[in-house]
Structures are given as structure tokens and as C-alpha cells.
Design a protein around this motif. Sequence first.
Motif, PDB file in Angstrom:
ATOM      1  N   GLN A 277      27.033  11.913  33.356  1.00 48.59           N
ATOM      2  CA  GLN A 277      28.168  11.383  34.117  1.00 48.59           C
ATOM      3  C   GLN A 277      28.547   9.988  33.626  1.00 48.59           C
ATOM      4  OE1 GLN A 277      25.439  12.798  35.465  1.00 48.59           O
ATOM      5  NE2 GLN A 277      25.937  14.024  37.286  1.00 48.59           N
ATOM      6  N   GLU A 278      27.537   9.194  33.295  1.00 47.84           N
ATOM      7  CA  GLU A 278      27.808   7.858  32.765  1.00 47.84           C
ATOM      8  C   GLU A 278      28.504   7.958  31.410  1.00 47.84           C
ATOM      9  OE1 GLU A 278      25.435   3.712  31.581  1.00 47.84           O
ATOM     10  OE2 GLU A 278      24.341   5.396  32.469  1.00 47.84           O
TER      11      GLU A 278
ATOM     12  N   ARG B  25      30.412  10.433  30.453  1.00 50.54           N
ATOM     13  CA  ARG B  25      31.783  10.885  30.726  1.00 50.54           C
ATOM     14  C   ARG B  25      32.659   9.728  31.201  1.00 50.54           C
ATOM     15  NH1 ARG B  25      32.504  15.200  35.402  1.00 50.54           N
ATOM     16  NH2 ARG B  25      31.732  13.398  36.573  1.00 50.54           N
ATOM     17  N   ASP B  26      32.120   8.898  32.074  1.00 50.31           N
ATOM     18  CA  ASP B  26      32.887   7.752  32.569  1.00 50.31           C
ATOM     19  C   ASP B  26      33.273   6.817  31.423  1.00 50.31           C
ATOM     20  OD1 ASP B  26      32.658   8.735  35.116  1.00 50.31           O
ATOM     21  OD2 ASP B  26      31.009   7.408  35.697  1.00 50.31           O
TER      22      ASP B  26
ATOM     23  N   TRP C 149      36.146   8.314  29.493  1.00 58.56           N
ATOM     24  CA  TRP C 149      37.420   8.183  30.199  1.00 58.56           C
ATOM     25  C   TRP C 149      38.021   6.786  30.059  1.00 58.56           C
ATOM     26  CZ3 TRP C 149      40.695  11.689  31.442  1.00 58.56           C
ATOM     27  CH2 TRP C 149      40.278  12.966  31.823  1.00 58.56           C
ATOM     28  N   GLU C 150      37.222   5.812  29.661  1.00 57.58           N
ATOM     29  CA  GLU C 150      37.771   4.472  29.420  1.00 57.58           C
ATOM     30  C   GLU C 150      38.706   4.461  28.216  1.00 57.58           C
ATOM     31  OE1 GLU C 150      34.739   1.527  29.060  1.00 57.58           O
ATOM     32  OE2 GLU C 150      33.772   2.032  30.974  1.00 57.58           O
TER      33      GLU C 150
END
Length: 242
Positions: free
Chosen positions: A65-66, A68-69, A72-73
Amino acid sequence: MVGVRNGRQALAFLSAINFLTGEVLISRYVNPSEKVLDWRYKFSGVTQAIMTRAVASGAAFRTWQEARDKLWEFMDDSTVLVGHSLQYDLEVLGISHAKVVDSAILTAETVYSSIPSTKPLTRNWGLKTLAKDFLGLNIQTSDCGHNALEDAYAARDVVIWCIRNPEDLKVWAEKAQLQEEQKLARSRQRYGKSKSKGKFPATQSTPIWEHDTVFDDDPEDIRWWDPAEEFEWSEGYDPWSD
């Protein structure tokens, strides 16, 4: 990617580059969130020891998840993602994205241009094969796993080559289609003697499944439906159950 429970995959390394500039955006380990059953070192280049050191030194995302985040940046819903067999990458990242250019689909659709878009393509060509055929590059040659960053650049350059050389791509596709037809003819000839019995020879003990474009780049694999269609087996018939 590495293997986890129930035949699923988990992310172990993430590389992303800017398509236009080639700038490296992300190149970092990703700590799997569940127990790894198969590190697939030959392909992933990651072992438990390597991951442990990466996590301890701060060189890994703590979770997918980290990762993926962070990705997304650098993107949003309007970003066009470019890669090879992107469905696997997006699946382990938990991302559904509509705008993609996939070198596996781009090349396979050129080979099988007569297949309607509603039907699955017969096969895809591995990134290693495409990089060699189009760019003259030898990638994925290490015994220590694939280099994710190298693969990212290769997928980018393959797509650029296809865009810049449509006529050469068409010539390659025609040759590839001919090779596939020849392999199909050989497989039919190989198993032709068994057609009257409706099954493979007794020495054949295991099915020959579909070519796996993720972990294998052997173009000589015979596909399950080749002999199945040739022998006119009914749907769902298992010749090894007799």
C-alpha cells in the motif's frame, strides 16, 4: 513478484520511470505483507535475506500500500501507464486503470489482427523476445533474477519502436504468425497418431498448459488448446482422467 498463499502473487520490488524523459521515479524493494511461500529468486532476484536487509536499512517500502501511494504521487487517472503485461503489476498494486499501453498486447494484436477484440489472443510474446527482436538487446540474462528497472526501460523502448516503425512491426508480426502456424502444424503431426483414440499416448502423463508470459519466455511451449481443438475433444474433457 513472489508467490504467496492460494497461488497468488505479491509485490517485492517496484520500478517506475518517466516515459518521456527516462527519469527514474521509483526503484525500491517492497516488503510483502504476508508470508512468502516462493521467492522465485530466478525471476524476482529477491530472497528472504535480501528483503530483511532492505527493510532493516530503510531501502524497502513497508507495505504494498505504501508503494502504491508513492506511485500515485507521480500519476493520476489521466496518466497513461506503459509497460509489459501490466495486468499483473496492477493487480498486486490493487490498481484499476483504464489508460494503458501494453507492449504485450500491442504486439500480439498486430500478430493476430483478425481476432475480434472480444476474444482472447492466442498468445503473448515475452519482453525478452521483443527486446531482442526489435532493439537487439539481451535482457533478463542474469542468474540473479530480472532487473525491474531494466525491464521498465525495455518495455518503454519496445513501445517507442512499435510507434516509430509500424511497417517493420507488421513484417515482424507476419513472420511471428507464420512461426506459430508452423508450430501448430508440428504439434498436430506429433499427436496425430493418437487422434483415433481420442487421447494422448500413454507416455504423456501431464497436460501441456498455456505459455506463461510472466515467468517463462520459451516460445516453443505447446498450448493446451492446440491438441484439444485438433482432436475435437468436447469442452471440459480431460484425456488424462481415463
